[in-house]
Design an enzyme around this catalytic site. Structure first.
Site, PDB file in Angstrom:
ATOM      1  N   LEU A 173      -1.377  -9.000  17.322  1.00  0.00           N
ATOM      2  CA  LEU A 173      -2.435  -9.525  18.005  1.00  0.00           C
ATOM      3  C   LEU A 173      -2.605 -11.080  17.498  1.00  0.00           C
ATOM      4  CD1 LEU A 173      -4.994  -6.669  17.373  1.00  0.00           C
ATOM      5  CD2 LEU A 173      -4.043  -7.376  19.465  1.00  0.00           C
TER       6      LEU A 173
ATOM      7  N   SER B 282       2.348  -8.812  11.859  1.00  0.00           N
ATOM      8  CA  SER B 282       2.364  -9.744  10.779  1.00  0.00           C
ATOM      9  C   SER B 282       2.255 -11.301  11.600  1.00  0.00           C
ATOM     10  CB  SER B 282       3.630  -9.756   9.841  1.00  0.00           C
ATOM     11  OG  SER B 282       3.610 -11.096   9.072  1.00  0.00           O
ATOM     12  N   SER B 283       1.404 -11.903  11.073  1.00  0.00           N
ATOM     13  CA  SER B 283       1.431 -13.441  11.459  1.00  0.00           C
ATOM     14  C   SER B 283       2.771 -14.318  11.072  1.00  0.00           C
ATOM     15  CB  SER B 283       0.127 -14.044  11.137  1.00  0.00           C
ATOM     16  OG  SER B 283       0.143 -14.162   9.688  1.00  0.00           O
TER      17      SER B 283
ATOM     18  N   ASP C 231       0.888  -1.289   0.047  1.00  0.00           N
ATOM     19  CA  ASP C 231       0.000   0.117  -0.026  1.00  0.00           C
ATOM     20  C   ASP C 231       0.934   1.403  -0.046  1.00  0.00           C
ATOM     21  OD1 ASP C 231       0.848   0.078   2.561  1.00  0.00           O
ATOM     22  OD2 ASP C 231      -0.711  -0.831   3.452  1.00  0.00           O
TER      23      ASP C 231
ATOM     24  N   HIS D  18       6.872  -7.477  -1.378  1.00  0.00           N
ATOM     25  CA  HIS D  18       5.742  -7.919  -2.268  1.00  0.00           C
ATOM     26  C   HIS D  18       5.170  -7.172  -3.554  1.00  0.00           C
ATOM     27  CE1 HIS D  18       4.626 -10.854   1.070  1.00  0.00           C
ATOM     28  NE2 HIS D  18       5.584 -11.533   0.463  1.00  0.00           N
TER      29      HIS D  18
ATOM     30  N   CYS E 224      -2.290  -4.128 -22.836  1.00  0.00           N
ATOM     31  CA  CYS E 224      -1.089  -2.993 -22.873  1.00  0.00           C
ATOM     32  C   CYS E 224      -1.274  -2.440 -24.439  1.00  0.00           C
ATOM     33  CB  CYS E 224       0.209  -3.938 -22.841  1.00  0.00           C
ATOM     34  SG  CYS E 224       1.756  -2.796 -23.080  1.00  0.00           S
TER      35      CYS E 224
END
EC number: 2.3.1.286
Length: 272
Positions: free
Chosen positions: A247, A221-222, A106, A121, A180
């Site tokens: 969490l 992050s998990s 993001d 990523h 494209c």
């Protein structure tokens, strides 16, 4: 593993180390209105994201992806950083952050002022041609998608994590996906899809930065995705201490020096 979960011990952890390797995940951005993927046990909350093979192999999959993305981007593209992003930018400004490796696409860390960032990523604000490698801003592609599929812009659906929307019942076969303009190739967001490899040079740069770090801080992050988890494994192998703010369960719970189960912005508030 330490039983300490107070913010004080996290503040102490940060103050003890001069060169932190910071690894962030979806939990960093939930407070900016971008949902995360997993529950507190690390299991999928929703259908896993589209795979690279499905996207590249099927026109119908691309129609579904871009229809959902057209609707979802209207909000995702407006997301702004929260206090977790600001706290980590402050950490870098204080000269304490060796690198910030984010699994998020993001760009909110950069918006908050972080400069030493590796987008593990990729980034959702760029669209890349898989044929000729040409790129264009996602905003320009959004305009083109909307121009060709105007009726879809009025649809409302719950946000999904990757800038798309939980849109299911509509007739995706009617959705027009531009190719494209340069070569007619398939256009794909410039992010690493499931089943696609992180570019080698990105991994190498992150590994080099990890070699220079004296501790690791995982935020939101998990670590269920191996592309991020492997850096925690590498840090553990090097013997540097690892703290995590998350969490719920992480895949690295048995490797942690310190774990803080709290919202990212709350746990990091001492930096602000």
């Amino acid at each position: 593993m330490s039983g300490m979960t107070q913010q004080g011990s996290l503040e102490e952890f940060v103050s003890l180390h001069r060169r932190l390797f910071v690894l962030t995940g979806a939990g960093c951005s939930t407070n900016s209105g971008i949902p995360d993927y997993r529950d507190s046990d690390g299991n999928w909350k929703r259908t896993p994201p589209v795979t690279y093979a499905a996207f590249m192999g099927s026109e119908a999959t691309r129609q579904r992806y871009w229809a959902r993305s057209l609707v979802g981007w209207q909000r995702f593209g407006q997301a702004v950083p929260n206090d977790a992003h600001r706290a980590l930018a402050r950490l870098e400004q204080a000269g304490r952050s060796e690198i910030l490796l984010t699994q998020n696409v993001d760009r909110l860390h950069q918006s908050a002022g972080s400069e030493r960032v590796i987008d593990l990523h990729g980034r959702l604000d760029i669209v890349r041609c898989m044929g000729c490698n040409a790129t264009m801003p996602r905003g320009d592609f959004q305009h083109e998608l909307g121009h060709r599929n105007g009726a879809w812009l009025a649809l409302d659906a719950p946000d999904a994590p990757d800038g798309d929307a939980d849109l299911e019942s509509d007739d995706f076969a009617a959705f027009t996906v531009p190719s494209c303009v340069a070569c007619g190739g398939i256009l794909k967001p410039d992010v690493v899809f499931f089943g696609e490899n992180v570019p080698r040079d990105v991994v190498d740069e992150a590994r080099d930065r990890l070699e220079a770090a004296d501790a690791m801080l995982v935020v939101g992050s998990s670590l269920m995705v191996f592309s991020g988890f492997r850096f925690v494994q590498a840090a553990a192998k090097r013997g540097i201490p690892i703290a995590a703010v998350n969490l719920g369960r992480t895949r690295a719970d048995d490797l942690l020096t310190l774990k803080v189960e709290d919202r990212c912005e709350a746990a990091l508030s001492f930096l602000l």
